[in-house]
Design an enzyme around this catalytic site. Structure first.
Site, PDB file in Angstrom:
ATOM      1  N   THR A 214      85.112 -15.380  37.025  1.00  0.00           N
ATOM      2  CA  THR A 214      85.596 -16.633  37.617  1.00  0.00           C
ATOM      3  C   THR A 214      87.043 -16.528  38.093  1.00  0.00           C
ATOM      4  OG1 THR A 214      84.095 -17.852  36.165  1.00  0.00           O
ATOM      5  CG2 THR A 214      85.886 -19.103  37.135  1.00  0.00           C
TER       6      THR A 214
ATOM      7  N   GLY B 209      87.319 -15.272  29.043  1.00  0.00           N
ATOM      8  CA  GLY B 209      87.635 -15.409  27.640  1.00  0.00           C
ATOM      9  C   GLY B 209      88.305 -14.160  27.092  1.00  0.00           C
TER      10      GLY B 209
ATOM     11  N   GLU C 199      78.761 -20.014  32.074  1.00  0.00           N
ATOM     12  CA  GLU C 199      77.534 -19.248  32.304  1.00  0.00           C
ATOM     13  C   GLU C 199      76.624 -19.948  33.295  1.00  0.00           C
ATOM     14  OE1 GLU C 199      78.239 -16.361  30.194  1.00  0.00           O
ATOM     15  OE2 GLU C 199      77.392 -15.880  32.148  1.00  0.00           O
TER      16      GLU C 199
END
Ligand SMILES: CCCCCCCC/C=C\CCCCCCCCCCC/C=C/C(=O)SCCNC(=O)CCNC(=O)[C@H](O)C(C)(C)COP(=O)(O)OP(=O)(O)OC[C@H]1O[C@@H](n2cnc3c(N)ncnc32)[C@H](O)[C@@H]1OP(=O)(O)O
Ligand SMILES: Cc1cc2nc3c(=O)[nH]c(=O)nc-3n(C[C@H](O)[C@H](O)[C@H](O)COP(=O)(O)OP(=O)(O)OC[C@H]3O[C@@H](n4cnc5c(N)ncnc54)[C@H](O)[C@@H]3O)c2cc1C
Length: 593
Positions: A69, A108, A351
């Site tokens: 992303t 993350g 996701e």
């Protein structure tokens, strides 16, 4: 990690259970490493690349994450702007963030934890763009963990939840990596820069499909934990008089409390079985794909997208109902529920944003509908689309499994047909294909939810029909299955009734049945949540304790609040006392105050 080795935990599932026991309410900062980074190296790397990197990942000599992303794009992967340009002179890829919106944003553990990333970037070679591909990128020095030159990395700041995960941003400035750091199992760039394309461009999306399958199980885990807390608390909490002048009633004896919680208990069992079914389908089709058989790839993608979206939406709504059913104490972190919610609600976005995921499934249903209309064969899970919509329900007082599955099949088939006919009508009006699609997406979302709902009901019924279960357990599970299905009809009656599928008497039967089932389940409610066998350590809840000592636990929890470390807080000396002194010196304040 070492402790898991000592304990001999080899399977990822066992390791995940150990991680959750070690850090029950925070997501592990190594979760993406284990859950996405390493499996993607295994599935998207060549055998040589896997042999080289997977052992390093599994032994934590390399710690990674999945960086896809960007500030400007998360959903639309084809719109990602990070570039990876092949330089045949040096046999390297040059990674670059050409625009502000191309900065990687959200991945993350990228902020402070990992030293490697799998980066999704637009591949350029010989002056041509070949779309997004994955590249293994070292982002920190393996000796001192400093950021590699040519990179800017940082944390994105506080979030609603996911506190254990340092989501970060990452900017590339002509950052070079070896050619062999492109994951080349499916697509390749040769030394001369020639591009060898994959059998299917979507094979590079495989990691996301895998995590979507995991998330269906996460939806079960989080909803069931909230249900355990709320049901146990409802057995302990006494409030108000159910019988005038009598003792205060267990709140679980109020029909409204049962109507809030027991369908969620049933949903928890339904989602567990659906997650197991989804995992089995994933295991079979993904192994076919790894052997080069891509035939069922569209079906897997559609099912994973739909169930991930359906189950996370329902779970998050249900966790909120569980919180509110615990009254004020549910709003406290002492209940454990706010943390459960904060950590899972992101799953409606990550996701694959749920609406977009549902539309992927809808697109698949639209194509299957057309194939069905042509009399072509359809995959078993989709054959209901050719249901005769003129048939009416045969539902009787017993609300048999057969009549319930037939009702869900009819509802989904009817709703898919309505959405497809709207799409076709739009086209006949002269709309371009993309407009005809967009102007029918609201009905398609509703139809896709019905499709997913059918999968879960049918799966629950099939397992009860096939598995050897002792009669007493089978009876209770059948009550839960019937409650899940009947409640779903009652709560969506309009969608089931729109074409007169049920008659008035059958609607009355369903409304009576759902209330009767609440009474049937009441005696077993606590046993049904105890059956999930979540230890208190995992629930981290004063309300959901196995021993029911709720008030003692709440009192101890409150006393342990850091604000109670001193009797008078420094804010009194710094603000309250000066303010009051200033007021008391004021002329127009009466001394009598
Ligand atoms: C932090 C804690 C983590 C713990 C981790 C685990 C620890 C231990 C391990 C085990 C336990 C697991 C527990 C973990 C629980 C989960 C934790 C998750 C952590 C959260 C981390 C989050 C990570 C991310 O968010 S990564 C980024 C995710 N981003 C996305 O998902 C983007 C979504 N967008 C897309 O997928 C695509 O853009 C698209 C599909 C929407 C559109 O793609 P596009 O190329 O535009 O294609 P399109 O034109 O629409 O369609 C063309 C045809 O292609 C078909 N197709 C599309 N995608 C696929 C696919 N994937 N497979 C097959 N086919 C596909 C599509 O159907 C079309 O086909 P048609 O025939 O032409 O119709
Ligand atoms: C907790 C968390 C952890 C994350 N971890 C990671 C990570 O580890 N790695 C990583 O790469 N990313 C990660 N992400 C990012 C995540 O993958 C994206 O946020 C997600 O894919 C959604 O994309 P977006 O943010 O661009 O939303 P958008 O797509 O911009 O969504 C905004 C709105 O647009 C709508 N929309 C968009 N496209 C369409 C369409 N075609 N049709 C109809 N409506 C549409 C959506 O439905 C939504 O309502 C994480 C995000 C969160 C919240």
């Amino acid at each position: 990690m070492d402790r898991m080795e000592e304990l001999g935990f080899r399977s990822e599932t066992d390791r995940q259970i150990f991680r959750e026991a070690a850090a029950p309410v925070e997501l592990s900062p190594f979760g993406l490493h284990s859950g996405m980074f390493v499996p993607t190296l295994e599935r998207q790397g060549t055998p040589e690349q896997s042999r080289k990197w997977v052992p390093l990942g599994k032994s934590f000599k390399m710690i990674g994450t999945y960086a896809q992303t960007e500030l400007g794009h998360g959903t639309f992967i084809r719109g990602l702007e990070t570039t990876a340009t092949f330089d045949p002179e040096t046999q390297e890829f040059i990674l670059d963030s050409p625009t502000l919106s191309s900065i990687k944003y959200w991945p993350g553990n990228v902020a402070k934890t990992v030293n490697h990333c799998l980066v999704m970037a637009q591949l350029y070679t010989q002056g041509k763009c070949h779309g997004t591909h994955l590249f293994l990128v070292q982002v920190r020095n393996m000796e001192d963990h400093t950021i590699m030159p040519g990179l800017e990395i940082g944390d994105i700041g506080p979030k609603l939840g996911f506190d254990g995960v340092d989501n970060g941003f990452m900017r590339f400035n002509k950052y070079r990596i070896p050619r062999m750091n492109m994951l080349m199992r499916y697509a390749k760039v040769l030394e001369n820069g020639d591009y060898i394309k994959p059998k299917n461009a979507k094979l590079t999306y495989g990691a996301m499909v895998m995590i979507r399958v995991f998330i269906v199980m996460d939806a079960f885990k989080t909803l069931s934990r909230a249900a355990v807390i709320a049901v146990r608390y409802s057995a302990v909490r006494r409030q108000s008089e159910l019988r005038p002048g009598g003792e205060e009633a267990q709140v679980m004896d109020y029909q409204t409390q049962q109507y809030k919680l027991f369908p969620l208990l049933a949903t928890s069992y339904a989602f567990l079985l659906a997650a197991e079914g989804m995992s089995q389908i994933y295991a079979k089709i993904s192994s076919d794909i790894e052997r080069g058989n891509l035939e069922d790839m569209p079906q897997l993608h559609a099912l994973a997208c739909g169930l991930k979206a359906f189950c996370t939406w329902v779970a998050c709504e249900g966790i909120e109902v569980c919180r509110m059913s615990c009254g004020g104490h549910g709003y406290s972190h002492a209940s454990g529920i706010p943390k459960i919610y904060a950590n899972i609600v992101g799953a409606c976005t990550y996701e694959g944003e749920n609406t977009v995921m549902m539309l992927q499934t809808a697109r698949y249903l639209s194509k299957c509908y057309i194939r069905g209309q042509r009399g072509e064969s359809l995959p078993e899970l989709i054959q209901y689309l050719t249901t005769d919509l003129n048939v009416k329900s045969t539902l009787g007082e017993d609300c048999s499994f057969e009549s319930l599955v037939a009702a869900y099949s009819h509802r989904a088939a009817r709703m898919v047909a309505v959405a497809c006919k709207l799409q076709q009508t739009n086209k006949k009006k002269g709309m371009a294909g993309h407009d005809a699609w967009n102007k029918s997406t609201v009905p398609f979302i509703a139809a896709t939810k019905a499709h997913c709902h059918l999968f879960i009901v049918r799966n629950f019924v099939t397992i009860l029909s096939q598995k050897k279960i002792d009669p007493a357990t089978h009876n209770v599970l059948s009550q839960l299955c019937t409650l899940y299905a009947v409640y779903g009809i009652v709560e969506n009656m309009g969608e089931f009734m729109q074409d007169g599928y049920f008659n008035q008497d059958q609607v009355s039967i369903l409304n009576r049945k759902v209330l009767a089932l609440l009474e049937d389940i009441r005696p077993n409610a606590v046993a049904l949540v105890d059956a999930f066998d979540y230890p208190d350590h995992l629930l981290q809840s004063c309300l959901g304790r196995y021993d029911g000592q709720v008030y003692e636990a709440l009192y101890e929890y409150s006393k342990s609040s850091p604000l109670n470390n001193t009797d008078i807080h420094s804010s009194y000396y710094n603000y309250i006392r000066p303010m009051m002194q200033k007021r008391s010196e004021s002329k127009n304040i009466s001394a009598k105050l």
